[in-house]
Write an enzyme that holds these catalytic residues in place. Sequence first.
Site, PDB file in Angstrom:
ATOM      1  N   ASP A 123      34.194  67.387   9.141  1.00  0.00           N
ATOM      2  CA  ASP A 123      32.889  66.721   9.149  1.00  0.00           C
ATOM      3  C   ASP A 123      33.093  65.210   9.135  1.00  0.00           C
ATOM      4  O   ASP A 123      33.454  64.630   8.118  1.00  0.00           O
ATOM      5  CB  ASP A 123      32.068  67.168   7.936  1.00  0.00           C
ATOM      6  CG  ASP A 123      30.707  66.488   7.863  1.00  0.00           C
ATOM      7  OD1 ASP A 123      30.361  65.726   8.786  1.00  0.00           O
ATOM      8  OD2 ASP A 123      29.995  66.722   6.869  1.00  0.00           O
ATOM      9  N   HIS A 173      53.811  69.951  17.993  1.00  0.00           N
ATOM     10  CA  HIS A 173      53.999  71.014  17.006  1.00  0.00           C
ATOM     11  C   HIS A 173      55.228  70.778  16.132  1.00  0.00           C
ATOM     12  O   HIS A 173      55.326  71.299  15.018  1.00  0.00           O
ATOM     13  CB  HIS A 173      54.122  72.366  17.718  1.00  0.00           C
ATOM     14  CG  HIS A 173      53.669  73.530  16.908  1.00  0.00           C
ATOM     15  ND1 HIS A 173      53.836  73.606  15.537  1.00  0.00           N
ATOM     16  CD2 HIS A 173      53.040  74.682  17.259  1.00  0.00           C
ATOM     17  CE1 HIS A 173      53.354  74.761  15.097  1.00  0.00           C
ATOM     18  NE2 HIS A 173      52.856  75.417  16.110  1.00  0.00           N
TER      19      HIS A 173
END
Length: 464
Positions: A382, A165
């Site tokens: 995708d 993070h």
Amino acid sequence: MAEIVFSKTPLVFEVTKQKPTLITPAEPTPYEFKELSEIDNQQRLRFFEPGILFYRSGRPDPVKVIKEALGKALVAYYPLAGRLREKGDGKLVIECNGEGIMFVEADADVTLAQFGEPLIPPFPCTEELQCDTSNSEAFLDYSLLLVQVTRLKCGGFILALKSNHVVADVTGLSQFMHAVAELARGAEFPSIRPVWDRHLLLARNPPRVTRVHPEYDEEMDGTDENIVSFDDVQRKFFFFGATEIGNIRRLLPEHLKSSTTFEILTACIWRSRTIAMQFNPKDEVRFRFLINVRHKLNPPIPTGYYGNVVVTPVAISTTHDIISNPLEYTVELIKNVKRSITEEYVKSVVDFLATKGRPGFHRGACTYYVVDLSRVGLDQWDFGWGNAVYGGPAEVWFGSPSTGFGNYYLAGKNGNGESGILVPMCLPRWAMGRFVEELNRYFSVSELEQPVSLSGSLRTGIAA
């Protein structure tokens, strides 16, 4: 509001993992040291954020396609292939040495259908589906991103990530993974040029803390640390669609009817939770949330910046004031905090972090913490087989028994196909019933035999 009832049969399966490998940039990259911003350097961001995505199809072999695309993407995003180093003042920098990111290839003797329909976290055997970070205590010499691709018997696959993070927030990680997806589909270059520019969020000279920042009050709040225990917590999901939000909105005075869905929904949940937990009337109660502030600066943070640009403002009241006032009081609290998040507020946060030695956050059962992921669109990566069936956190609750539990908001659909927000809630068993009773004051609760389904959403990043 629909309470989602689960009756999932426990699922156990075997995952066969190959030895971890390192994916390095596909072309030579600069060797240099990259500074991190003050927001990046926060102590509370020094952990690996997990995410998981499920895909129905993965032919040809997703391992080969995704590995190659990761190597290509790391040419532009080469700092992600480096390692963290600590300077003498305790701040972190990245040594861009091209060591690479960890990758694990795996196979599981399970089909996607066996996970149930629809896919809603928490998921079984997630430890086996993700890279092991148990040895990541060597935080300064560890891969910044860990990726595991697990092929399923049905031809689908699971993509699990753990990202440091410190280097990127969820919007920045999503930007990188969209680049990987574009390259996997045959693009020569990512459509968004990555921007480092962490100096934009360094402290002013001299630092000027011009706002009060109670979110960084590190002490625990005044509640009994044992008020929530692992032996007596109950977890439930609640679905809020347009009808439910409209019912709440109609209860508000005219000047608040244009409030955002987040403001209305959160005010309702925070107030109901406060009543259910039966805190002392004089106890200070807080609502803390994560918000993307890229658009708050002038000039705005440039498109392509993938570092942390989030703050965690807090609304504060007392138990007495929350429960003795109508819902509009709680809505106003949240709206006022959001109005206070200006450019100067963000700069003051940066200066505060620079001068206070990377403090932690205030915590406790009286603090309700939310991360809204309902509009991030993590399911829209995708790689050539369409969007994911599910993309988001593997676990929807975070926190601990002593500090209280926060949760994510997720996009979802109910049994009728209506889009809305899925809200997980974790409370002591004795408080959950009262929480549902309070929600019943706004609308009737209906239990669904089939849980909601998670849906795709806008790629707007964390916003409230």
